[in-house]
Design an enzyme around this catalytic site. Structure first.
Site, PDB file in Angstrom:
ATOM      1  N   ALA A  16       1.097  -1.435   0.273  1.00  0.00           N
ATOM      2  CA  ALA A  16       0.078   0.298  -0.032  1.00  0.00           C
ATOM      3  C   ALA A  16       0.565   1.312   0.080  1.00  0.00           C
ATOM      4  O   ALA A  16       1.700   1.195   0.830  1.00  0.00           O
ATOM      5  CB  ALA A  16      -1.058  -0.179   1.764  1.00  0.00           C
ATOM      6  N   ASP A  17      -0.153   2.042  -0.167  1.00  0.00           N
ATOM      7  CA  ASP A  17       0.771   3.737  -0.160  1.00  0.00           C
ATOM      8  C   ASP A  17       0.598   3.552   1.341  1.00  0.00           C
ATOM      9  O   ASP A  17      -0.104   3.297   2.049  1.00  0.00           O
ATOM     10  CB  ASP A  17       0.449   5.072  -1.435  1.00  0.00           C
ATOM     11  CG  ASP A  17      -0.839   4.643  -1.618  1.00  0.00           C
ATOM     12  OD1 ASP A  17      -1.696   4.815  -0.515  1.00  0.00           O
ATOM     13  OD2 ASP A  17      -1.884   5.617  -2.440  1.00  0.00           O
ATOM     14  N   ALA A  18       1.432   5.587   0.900  1.00  0.00           N
ATOM     15  CA  ALA A  18       1.633   6.274   2.311  1.00  0.00           C
ATOM     16  C   ALA A  18       0.315   6.401   2.784  1.00  0.00           C
ATOM     17  O   ALA A  18      -0.504   6.851   3.752  1.00  0.00           O
ATOM     18  CB  ALA A  18       2.206   7.235   1.849  1.00  0.00           C
ATOM     19  N   GLY A  20      -2.962   4.174   2.207  1.00  0.00           N
ATOM     20  CA  GLY A  20      -3.121   2.677   2.769  1.00  0.00           C
ATOM     21  C   GLY A  20      -3.678   2.071   2.343  1.00  0.00           C
ATOM     22  O   GLY A  20      -4.585   0.582   1.687  1.00  0.00           O
ATOM     23  N   VAL A  21      -3.776   2.840   0.725  1.00  0.00           N
ATOM     24  CA  VAL A  21      -4.744   2.451  -0.522  1.00  0.00           C
ATOM     25  C   VAL A  21      -3.604   1.474  -2.215  1.00  0.00           C
ATOM     26  O   VAL A  21      -2.222   2.318  -1.395  1.00  0.00           O
ATOM     27  CB  VAL A  21      -4.522   3.677  -1.933  1.00  0.00           C
ATOM     28  CG1 VAL A  21      -5.499   3.151  -3.118  1.00  0.00           C
ATOM     29  CG2 VAL A  21      -5.485   4.507  -1.086  1.00  0.00           C
TER      30      VAL A  21
END
Length: 130
Positions: A16-18, A20-21
């Site tokens: 996930a990215d920063a 949370g995706v």
């Protein structure tokens, strides 16, 4: 070979990215996991296939994102063989969270030898009934 197969994966923190995706590139990894597990469920084995000198290469891949998946979501990855010709195998993918469609994808694969020469798709890689 099965025509359709489904696996579950949980989105890991590192995927996930920063915010949370789930990072968009990881969908292609999930698609590969779906193909590999479909082959395994059908009695196949990538390692043995490669030892025989047969390799599966991705010729084309695309993904359409409908809704975001997030860290710790449990996703269902549905892999379906949609077309097999003499030289290629096509798959479609659907990614669900609790029945909600999050993404769809499509790949075109070819079978090649160690030198990269395109080979006919072996019968055992074709879905039952085709």
């Amino acid at each position: 070979m099965h025509k359709c197969h489904e696996i579950e994966v949980r989105v890991r923190y590192a995927e996930a990215d920063a915010m949370g995706v789930l990072h968009h590139a990881n969908y292609l990894i999930y698609f590969e996991m779906g193909r590999t597990e479909m082959l395994r469920a059908s009695g196949g084995n990538y390692r043995k296939m490669e030892e025989m000198g047969l390799f599966i290469v991705v010729v084309k891949a695309d993904c359409r994102y409908h809704r975001p998946a997030r860290y710790d979501d449990v996703l269902a990855i549905r892999t379906t063989v949609t077309r097999v010709t003499g030289a290629k195998i096509e798959h479609e993918y659907q990614v669900f969270r609790d029945g909600e469609l999050l993404a769809t994808g499509h790949t075109v694969l070819a079978v090649v030898d160690r030198s990269g020469k395109v080979l006919p798709v072996p019968e055992w890689l074709r879905p039952e009934g085709e």
